[in-house]
Motif scaffolding. Structure first.
Motif, mmCIF file in Angstrom:
data_model
loop_
_atom_site.group_PDB
_atom_site.id
_atom_site.type_symbol
_atom_site.label_atom_id
_atom_site.label_comp_id
_atom_site.label_asym_id
_atom_site.label_seq_id
_atom_site.Cartn_x
_atom_site.Cartn_y
_atom_site.Cartn_z
ATOM 1 N N LYS A 1 100.247 -8.902 -37.715
ATOM 2 C CA LYS A 1 101.691 -9.090 -36.595
ATOM 3 C C LYS A 1 102.724 -7.851 -36.181
ATOM 4 N N THR A 2 102.951 -7.335 -36.989
ATOM 5 C CA THR A 2 103.551 -5.756 -36.664
ATOM 6 C C THR A 2 102.802 -5.108 -35.819
ATOM 7 N N PHE A 3 101.717 -4.809 -36.693
ATOM 8 C CA PHE A 3 100.632 -3.751 -35.781
ATOM 9 C C PHE A 3 100.179 -4.548 -33.884
ATOM 10 N N GLU A 4 100.405 -6.065 -33.780
ATOM 11 C CA GLU A 4 99.950 -6.806 -32.774
ATOM 12 C C GLU A 4 100.908 -6.335 -31.920
ATOM 13 N N LYS A 5 102.103 -6.759 -32.709
ATOM 14 C CA LYS A 5 103.765 -6.678 -31.672
ATOM 15 C C LYS A 5 103.989 -5.409 -30.938
#
Length: 268
Positions: free
Chosen positions: A129-133
């Protein structure tokens, strides 16, 4: 044939940034509620532009608007339109281009400044979720913004697009992989877009601010003394010449800390 993010053919810029006359120019600045984006918007308005200030934080936008109005009352130059928008709202970015077209029929300046750091961590430890954000805000929203305003910049007599990059795009530094990858991709956007528009009055460049006294820098380097870094207003001042109608550079990077333009080279 691919190209390396390493750069050659550097040339020194002026010791101090020039302030172009932006009277009557329409500019979109993202991430305008704080940091470098706040001062880019403020300084462009002071130079005469009508700034469309885009950010999530309404309070920061309202503070910016107050500053711009106060300066306009003194000088008669500059104005702002506030656009509270989370750049994760991709359809909202699409609507932004339509709104600019309906009101002004063109756009003269785009500063794609907004971005997020994510986390400083080993690449295998970064949560999905961090990478995608990071990719959504730093990369996908930049593409969506380009798609939304490209037709409007082409209608300008001297369209200028400035995409915010970072030295991290080239350093290959441990623990910075998602952020670095997003900024390297943004530079690829800038170079391709510049090549597509090379025979038009639109100039597209990347801007590397270097280490700056911002909240993002404090997040990345919590032990660093912020007083050793340039204030964001100093860095923002180097963006203004890239918005000048007199600019001829396109498809390059301006490094604020080194005060110079740099180009790319093929890999060794």
């Amino acid at each position: 044939m691919t190209t390396s993010p390493d750069k050659v053919d550097s040339e020194e810029a002026a010791a101090t940034p020039s302030v172009p006359d932006l009277t009557g120019r329409v500019a979109v600045v993202t991430g305008a509620s704080r940091g470098i984006g706040y001062f880019i918007a403020k300084q462009m308005a002071a130079a005469g532009a009508h700034v469309i200030a885009v950010a999530r934080t309404v309070g920061g936008l309202e503070e910016l608007d107050d500053e711009i109005k106060a300066e306009a009352a003194r000088t008669g130059k500059g104005a702002a339109t506030l656009v509270p928008l989370d750049l994760a709202d991709m359809e909202g970015i699409d609507r932004l281009g339509g709104a600019v077209n309906d009101r002004w029929g063109k756009l003269d300046i785009l500063v794609a400044n907004a971005g997020v750091l994510g986390v400083i961590a080993p690449i295998g430890h970064v949560e999905a979720k961090t990478f995608e954000k990071v990719m959504a805000i730093n990369l996908t929203s930049t593409w969506r913004l380009i798609r939304s305003v490209d037709p409007l910049l082409r209608k300008s007599d001297a369209g200028r697009a400035i995409l915010m990059s970072s030295g991290a795009a080239h350093a290959g530094r441990a623990f910075w992989a998602p952020y670095a990858a997003s900024k390297a991709a943004v530079e690829a956007f800038a170079r391709s877009w510049a090549d597509e528009t090379r025979n038009m009055p639109l100039c597209v460049n990347a801007f590397d601010p270097g280490a700056t006294r911002t909240a993002m820098r404090a997040q990345a380097m919590p032990g660093e003394d912020p007083e050793t870094l340039p204030h964001p207003s100093e860095v923002a001042a180097w963006v203004l010449p890239l918005a000048s109608p007199a600019l001829t550079e396109t498809g390059r990077i301006f490094q604020a800390r080194q005060k110079r333009w740099v180009s790319y080279r093929l890999p060794d």
